[in-house]
Design a protein around this motif. Structure first.
Motif, PDB file in Angstrom:
ATOM      1  N   THR A 242       0.840  -1.261  -0.024  1.00 58.35           N
ATOM      2  CA  THR A 242      -0.127  -0.017  -0.210  1.00 58.35           C
ATOM      3  C   THR A 242       0.657   1.204  -0.196  1.00 58.35           C
ATOM      4  O   THR A 242       0.315   2.338  -0.237  1.00 58.35           O
ATOM      5  N   PHE A 243       2.109   1.176   0.267  1.00 60.31           N
ATOM      6  CA  PHE A 243       3.009   2.452   0.439  1.00 60.31           C
ATOM      7  C   PHE A 243       3.580   2.673  -0.943  1.00 60.31           C
ATOM      8  O   PHE A 243       4.294   3.543  -1.254  1.00 60.31           O
ATOM      9  N   GLY A 244       3.250   1.728  -2.034  1.00 60.50           N
ATOM     10  CA  GLY A 244       3.493   2.057  -3.404  1.00 60.50           C
ATOM     11  C   GLY A 244       2.344   2.466  -4.362  1.00 60.50           C
ATOM     12  O   GLY A 244       1.757   3.614  -4.125  1.00 60.50           O
ATOM     13  N   TRP A 245       1.819   1.460  -4.975  1.00 57.40           N
ATOM     14  CA  TRP A 245       0.450   1.582  -5.577  1.00 57.40           C
ATOM     15  C   TRP A 245      -0.573   1.325  -4.416  1.00 57.40           C
ATOM     16  O   TRP A 245      -0.871   0.332  -4.189  1.00 57.40           O
ATOM     17  N   PRO A 246      -1.491   2.303  -3.841  1.00 59.09           N
ATOM     18  CA  PRO A 246      -2.102   2.319  -2.626  1.00 59.09           C
ATOM     19  C   PRO A 246      -3.487   1.539  -2.913  1.00 59.09           C
ATOM     20  O   PRO A 246      -4.050   1.256  -3.942  1.00 59.09           O
ATOM     21  N   ALA A 247      -3.708   1.016  -1.356  1.00 59.50           N
ATOM     22  CA  ALA A 247      -5.063   0.101  -1.502  1.00 59.50           C
ATOM     23  C   ALA A 247      -6.041   0.827  -1.875  1.00 59.50           C
ATOM     24  O   ALA A 247      -7.215   0.271  -2.365  1.00 59.50           O
ATOM     25  N   PHE A 248      -6.225   2.169  -1.717  1.00 62.88           N
ATOM     26  CA  PHE A 248      -7.433   2.826  -2.298  1.00 62.88           C
ATOM     27  C   PHE A 248      -7.528   2.647  -3.746  1.00 62.88           C
ATOM     28  O   PHE A 248      -8.590   3.312  -4.401  1.00 62.88           O
ATOM     29  N   LEU A 249      -6.715   2.551  -4.494  1.00 63.46           N
ATOM     30  CA  LEU A 249      -6.557   2.172  -5.963  1.00 63.46           C
ATOM     31  C   LEU A 249      -6.771   0.838  -6.391  1.00 63.46           C
ATOM     32  O   LEU A 249      -7.683   0.172  -7.028  1.00 63.46           O
ATOM     33  N   TYR A 250      -5.941  -0.204  -5.843  1.00 57.98           N
ATOM     34  CA  TYR A 250      -6.070  -1.426  -6.154  1.00 57.98           C
ATOM     35  C   TYR A 250      -7.037  -2.395  -5.634  1.00 57.98           C
ATOM     36  O   TYR A 250      -7.357  -3.421  -6.181  1.00 57.98           O
ATOM     37  N   MET A 251      -7.656  -1.789  -4.601  1.00 59.25           N
ATOM     38  CA  MET A 251      -8.677  -2.330  -3.950  1.00 59.25           C
ATOM     39  C   MET A 251     -10.310  -1.919  -4.684  1.00 59.25           C
ATOM     40  O   MET A 251     -11.381  -2.518  -4.442  1.00 59.25           O
ATOM     41  N   ASN A 252     -10.133  -0.848  -5.141  1.00 58.80           N
ATOM     42  CA  ASN A 252     -11.554  -0.220  -5.762  1.00 58.80           C
ATOM     43  C   ASN A 252     -11.422  -0.292  -7.354  1.00 58.80           C
ATOM     44  O   ASN A 252     -12.468  -0.368  -7.781  1.00 58.80           O
ATOM     45  N   LEU A 253     -10.210  -0.338  -8.117  1.00 61.25           N
ATOM     46  CA  LEU A 253     -10.359  -0.480  -9.502  1.00 61.25           C
ATOM     47  C   LEU A 253     -10.461  -1.740 -10.120  1.00 61.25           C
ATOM     48  O   LEU A 253      -9.930  -3.006  -9.409  1.00 61.25           O
TER      49      LEU A 253
END
Length: 405
Positions: A130-141
């Motif tokens: 999550t400190f890279g490509w964050p969870a608010f993107l990889y969990m929502n897209l």
């Protein structure tokens, strides 16, 4: 290799190996191995073919081992940022054109968003995904979006009218497909069903220009939007489009003393003559990159169609803290993700308890063993794995070794 570089062809690669052990909580205690070989080729088309400002690049991945989050912890803040389905995959294949002294750039082909958007210089030290490509993107897209380990068709443009400001915008294929479906990175489909992902980001920098001696920092504001009719698995329905906003801040808080290089013998260019002394070249202080840095990222998405609706992470890193270890970096980071209202209702209906937010605290120390090798012991404490209290908090210990070729 130097001969190829001089001709305009650069070959690069590295191998990362990790061992992770969950000592308590989560799904189960135990140990897993995670590995990644990444390699690629970059061609300077100006040197090779006289095409000014053009670059061709391709990057490939060979992932192996297991994902500690899936096997041991049961959390969505992925323990390792290199964890992926074991396979060989093309990550990127793009052509970039720069113009007007590199103030304008256009990149086209199979690209990723995590190399250009939502990037924090100081958070890059940490291993949790999550400190890279964050969870608010990889969990929502859909399928995690165009971030490691998935690239997709897209075009990215950026413009820097002045040294301290950049605006960039990109359009991506809306669905990168799950890793087991798009196994090797060649699943391309630009159609209305998948929609498109739009990302936009404005960046401001201070104290980065040559001659500026203040503490450097940067701020970024971004907006993303997903078009098309998207299946909302949280509510067993369909939504028209999706969107979110985010902000990033990096700031150096303390810099260790600058280093003044020793004078060198003059080679006949612009000598500075001093009476009674040898001719020397002028030496100017070099600003040290050692010191304390801070980062913070904040994001909001609509909770009725996103698993995560509010997110933030923050932390500190210090390079050169231990005397004699000038290239080592130590860091402490924290991330928080609040489960959206629709997802929370669905989890409660399935029997989950204490649904609210997942959090992770990470402490890490990256040691520069040689110019080509680093070792990085790491500790992560996961609170409410999966965003609920169904699983006990987990304490995960690991170590990463990276070799650059």
């Amino acid at each position: 290799r130097p001969t190829l570089q001089d001709a305009g062809a650069e070959i690069y690669g590295s191998y990362t190996a990790e061992v992770w052990g969950n000592t308590t909580g989560g799904l189960s205690t135990g140990t897993v191995y995670t590995g990644l070989l990444d390699f690629g080729l970059e061609l300077d088309l100006e040197k090779l073919a006289g095409w000014k400002g053009a670059t061709l690049n391709t990057t490939w991945l060979w992932s192996s081992g297991k994902d500690a989050s899936q096997e041991l912890v049961g959390n969505f803040f992925t323990i390792s940022n290199i964890a992926a389905l074991p396979t060989v995959r093309m990550l990127e294949l793009w052509l970039e054109q720069k113009a007007w002294d590199d103030k304008v750039s256009i990149r086209l082909g199979q690209i990723t968003a995590d190399s250009d958007f939502v990037v924090s210089d100081y958070s890059g030290l940490f291993i949790n995904g999550t400190f890279g490509w964050p969870a608010f993107l990889y969990m929502n897209l859909p399928a995690g979006g165009p971030g490691f380990p998935m690239g997709t068709l897209g075009i990215r443009g950026s413009v820097s009218p002045v040294e301290w400001f950049t605006f960039q915008s990109a359009v991506f294929q809306g669905n990168v497909y799950d890793q087991d479906i798009n196994r090797h990175g060649f699943r391309w489909a630009l159609n209305g069903q998948n929609g498109l992902l739009f990302m936009n980001e404005a960046q401001s920098r201070w104290n980065h220009a040559e001659g500026e001696t203040g503490l450097p920092g940067q701020a970024k504001l971004g907006f993303w939007a997903q078009s098309g009719n998207l299946a909302n698995t949280l509510a067993s329905s369909t939504n028209s489009g999706n969107y979110g906003v985010y902000a990033v801040l990096d700031q150096m808080l303390f810099r260790e003393s600058s280093v003044t290089p020793a004078p060198e013998k003059n080679e006949g260019k612009n000598p500075v003559k001093q009476a009674g002394k040898k001719t020397v070249t002028p030496s100017t202080p070099e600003l040290s990159d050692q010191g304390l840095g801070f980062f913070g990222r904040l994001a909001y998405q609509n909770g009725d169609r996103n698993f995560i609706n509010f997110y933030f992470d923050t932390g500190f890193s210090y390079k050169g803290l231990i005397p004699g270890r000038d290239n080592d970096t130590i860091g402490l980071g924290f991330a928080y993700a609040q489960v959206g209202s629709t997802a929370s209702d669905a989890m409660l209906a399935e029997g989950s308890t204490g649904v609210g937010a997942e959090m992770v605290l990470e402490a890490t120390y990256q040691m520069q063993v040689t110019k080509w090798m680093t070792l990085q012991p790491d500790l992560q404490y996961v609170i409410n794995p999966g965003g609920a209290s169904d699983l006990s908090n987990a304490l995960v210990l690991g170590i990463r070794a990276n070799i650059a070729f």
